[in-house]
Scaffold this motif. Structure first.
Motif, PDB file in Angstrom:
ATOM      1  N   GLN A  30      17.508  -1.494   3.753  1.00  0.00           N
ATOM      2  CA  GLN A  30      16.331  -1.262   2.934  1.00  0.00           C
ATOM      3  C   GLN A  30      15.727   0.080   3.323  1.00  0.00           C
ATOM      4  O   GLN A  30      15.625   0.398   4.505  1.00  0.00           O
ATOM      5  N   LEU A  31      15.315   0.836   2.318  1.00  0.00           N
ATOM      6  CA  LEU A  31      14.736   2.150   2.557  1.00  0.00           C
ATOM      7  C   LEU A  31      13.366   2.014   3.198  1.00  0.00           C
ATOM      8  O   LEU A  31      12.515   1.257   2.729  1.00  0.00           O
ATOM      9  N   ARG A  32      13.165   2.731   4.272  1.00  0.00           N
ATOM     10  CA  ARG A  32      11.889   2.778   4.984  1.00  0.00           C
ATOM     11  C   ARG A  32      11.529   4.246   5.213  1.00  0.00           C
ATOM     12  O   ARG A  32      12.376   5.131   5.117  1.00  0.00           O
ATOM     13  N   PHE A  33      10.281   4.478   5.556  1.00  0.00           N
ATOM     14  CA  PHE A  33       9.812   5.825   5.867  1.00  0.00           C
ATOM     15  C   PHE A  33       9.004   5.789   7.147  1.00  0.00           C
ATOM     16  O   PHE A  33       8.127   4.935   7.305  1.00  0.00           O
ATOM     17  N   ARG A  34       9.303   6.702   8.063  1.00  0.00           N
ATOM     18  CA  ARG A  34       8.447   6.943   9.226  1.00  0.00           C
ATOM     19  C   ARG A  34       7.434   7.984   8.782  1.00  0.00           C
ATOM     20  O   ARG A  34       7.812   9.079   8.357  1.00  0.00           O
ATOM     21  N   VAL A  35       6.152   7.646   8.863  1.00  0.00           N
ATOM     22  CA  VAL A  35       5.105   8.506   8.315  1.00  0.00           C
ATOM     23  C   VAL A  35       4.087   8.840   9.391  1.00  0.00           C
ATOM     24  O   VAL A  35       3.589   7.962  10.095  1.00  0.00           O
ATOM     25  N   GLN A  50       4.919  -8.005  -2.825  1.00  0.00           N
ATOM     26  CA  GLN A  50       3.652  -8.550  -3.309  1.00  0.00           C
ATOM     27  C   GLN A  50       2.770  -7.467  -3.926  1.00  0.00           C
ATOM     28  O   GLN A  50       2.090  -7.710  -4.920  1.00  0.00           O
ATOM     29  N   LEU A  51       2.766  -6.292  -3.328  1.00  0.00           N
ATOM     30  CA  LEU A  51       1.953  -5.188  -3.835  1.00  0.00           C
ATOM     31  C   LEU A  51       2.684  -4.365  -4.894  1.00  0.00           C
ATOM     32  O   LEU A  51       2.075  -3.571  -5.594  1.00  0.00           O
ATOM     33  N   ASP A  52       4.011  -4.532  -4.959  1.00  0.00           N
ATOM     34  CA  ASP A  52       4.871  -3.781  -5.873  1.00  0.00           C
ATOM     35  C   ASP A  52       4.742  -2.276  -5.639  1.00  0.00           C
ATOM     36  O   ASP A  52       4.648  -1.478  -6.568  1.00  0.00           O
ATOM     37  N   ARG A  53       4.720  -1.916  -4.356  1.00  0.00           N
ATOM     38  CA  ARG A  53       4.640  -0.503  -3.961  1.00  0.00           C
ATOM     39  C   ARG A  53       4.999  -0.387  -2.484  1.00  0.00           C
ATOM     40  O   ARG A  53       5.104  -1.381  -1.779  1.00  0.00           O
ATOM     41  N   TYR A  54       5.168   0.856  -2.032  1.00  0.00           N
ATOM     42  CA  TYR A  54       5.339   1.089  -0.602  1.00  0.00           C
ATOM     43  C   TYR A  54       4.011   0.835   0.098  1.00  0.00           C
ATOM     44  O   TYR A  54       2.946   1.124  -0.440  1.00  0.00           O
ATOM     45  N   ALA A  55       4.079   0.277   1.288  1.00  0.00           N
ATOM     46  CA  ALA A  55       2.884  -0.025   2.070  1.00  0.00           C
ATOM     47  C   ALA A  55       3.253   0.026   3.544  1.00  0.00           C
ATOM     48  O   ALA A  55       4.425  -0.046   3.916  1.00  0.00           O
ATOM     49  N   ILE A  56       2.222   0.119   4.387  1.00  0.00           N
ATOM     50  CA  ILE A  56       2.460   0.089   5.830  1.00  0.00           C
ATOM     51  C   ILE A  56       3.000  -1.278   6.200  1.00  0.00           C
ATOM     52  O   ILE A  56       2.463  -2.304   5.799  1.00  0.00           O
ATOM     53  N   MET A  57       4.085  -1.280   6.957  1.00  0.00           N
ATOM     54  CA  MET A  57       4.647  -2.528   7.467  1.00  0.00           C
ATOM     55  C   MET A  57       3.769  -2.927   8.643  1.00  0.00           C
ATOM     56  O   MET A  57       3.626  -2.169   9.594  1.00  0.00           O
ATOM     57  N   HIS A  75       2.332   6.368  -3.360  1.00  0.00           N
ATOM     58  CA  HIS A  75       2.716   6.992  -4.628  1.00  0.00           C
ATOM     59  C   HIS A  75       3.728   8.117  -4.396  1.00  0.00           C
ATOM     60  O   HIS A  75       4.732   8.219  -5.110  1.00  0.00           O
ATOM     61  N   MET A  76       3.481   8.936  -3.402  1.00  0.00           N
ATOM     62  CA  MET A  76       4.405  10.035  -3.086  1.00  0.00           C
ATOM     63  C   MET A  76       5.751   9.502  -2.601  1.00  0.00           C
ATOM     64  O   MET A  76       6.803  10.029  -2.962  1.00  0.00           O
ATOM     65  N   LEU A  77       5.731   8.444  -1.772  1.00  0.00           N
ATOM     66  CA  LEU A  77       6.986   7.875  -1.269  1.00  0.00           C
ATOM     67  C   LEU A  77       7.812   7.284  -2.405  1.00  0.00           C
ATOM     68  O   LEU A  77       9.042   7.364  -2.388  1.00  0.00           O
ATOM     69  N   GLU A  78       7.149   6.707  -3.386  1.00  0.00           N
ATOM     70  CA  GLU A  78       7.883   6.170  -4.538  1.00  0.00           C
ATOM     71  C   GLU A  78       8.572   7.300  -5.298  1.00  0.00           C
ATOM     72  O   GLU A  78       9.721   7.164  -5.715  1.00  0.00           O
ATOM     73  N   ALA A  79       7.887   8.431  -5.450  1.00  0.00           N
ATOM     74  CA  ALA A  79       8.496   9.588  -6.117  1.00  0.00           C
ATOM     75  C   ALA A  79       9.684  10.112  -5.305  1.00  0.00           C
ATOM     76  O   ALA A  79      10.739  10.426  -5.875  1.00  0.00           O
ATOM     77  N   ILE A  80       9.535  10.182  -3.993  1.00  0.00           N
ATOM     78  CA  ILE A  80      10.630  10.636  -3.125  1.00  0.00           C
ATOM     79  C   ILE A  80      11.810   9.680  -3.233  1.00  0.00           C
ATOM     80  O   ILE A  80      12.965  10.100  -3.359  1.00  0.00           O
ATOM     81  N   SER A  81      11.531   8.382  -3.212  1.00  0.00           N
ATOM     82  CA  SER A  81      12.586   7.372  -3.322  1.00  0.00           C
ATOM     83  C   SER A  81      13.332   7.505  -4.638  1.00  0.00           C
ATOM     84  O   SER A  81      14.568   7.438  -4.676  1.00  0.00           O
ATOM     85  N   SER A  82      12.606   7.731  -5.717  1.00  0.00           N
ATOM     86  CA  SER A  82      13.253   7.896  -7.046  1.00  0.00           C
ATOM     87  C   SER A  82      14.151   9.124  -7.059  1.00  0.00           C
ATOM     88  O   SER A  82      15.249   9.076  -7.603  1.00  0.00           O
ATOM     89  N   GLN A  83      13.700  10.219  -6.460  1.00  0.00           N
ATOM     90  CA  GLN A  83      14.505  11.440  -6.399  1.00  0.00           C
ATOM     91  C   GLN A  83      15.777  11.194  -5.589  1.00  0.00           C
ATOM     92  O   GLN A  83      16.843  11.693  -5.936  1.00  0.00           O
ATOM     93  N   MET A  84      15.661  10.411  -4.511  1.00  0.00           N
ATOM     94  CA  MET A  84      16.821  10.135  -3.669  1.00  0.00           C
ATOM     95  C   MET A  84      17.854   9.301  -4.426  1.00  0.00           C
ATOM     96  O   MET A  84      19.049   9.507  -4.287  1.00  0.00           O
ATOM     97  N   LYS A  85      17.385   8.361  -5.242  1.00  0.00           N
ATOM     98  CA  LYS A  85      18.304   7.515  -6.027  1.00  0.00           C
ATOM     99  C   LYS A  85      19.041   8.343  -7.077  1.00  0.00           C
ATOM    100  O   LYS A  85      20.219   8.128  -7.309  1.00  0.00           O
ATOM    101  N   VAL A  86      18.349   9.297  -7.699  1.00  0.00           N
ATOM    102  CA  VAL A  86      18.970  10.152  -8.707  1.00  0.00           C
ATOM    103  C   VAL A  86      20.027  11.039  -8.046  1.00  0.00           C
ATOM    104  O   VAL A  86      21.106  11.250  -8.597  1.00  0.00           O
TER     105      VAL A  86
END
Length: 88
Positions: A30-35, A50-57, A75-86
């Motif tokens: 599963q894709l995760r981000f160290r922020v 549950q939130l249907d978005r990236y959130a702090i684990m 919101h930014m991580l979702e955009a980054i994730s979409s770019q990575m999938k493309v």
């Protein structure tokens, strides 16, 4: 998947924040981000169904990120994730 480091800026409450996000796959692929925000300790963001978005684990520490900052980062991580999938 190769890790990807992204640095971006957000503004919340007229205050600027520099965000350093590094993507990785956890043991379940599963894709995760160290922020890190303004050179803070690292927070792990992952997809929250549950939130249907990236959130702090959640872990044992209290997050030092305000909800508005967390939402903007998500919101930014979702955009980054979409770019990575493309790109894959």
């Amino acid at each position: 998947m190769k890790t990807k480091r992204t640095i971006f800026e957000i503004t919340a409450g007229d205050r600027p924040y520099t965000v350093n996000a590094t993507s990785y796959l956890n043991g379940s692929e599963q894709l995760r981000f160290r922020v890190s925000v303004n050179n803070s300790p690292v927070f792990i963001f992952g997809w929250n169904e549950q939130l249907d978005r990236y959130a702090i684990m959640k872990d044992d520490r209290d997050p030092a990120i305000s909800p508005s900052v967390e939402m903007q980062i998500a919101h930014m991580l979702e955009a980054i994730s979409s770019q990575m999938k493309v790109a894959a």
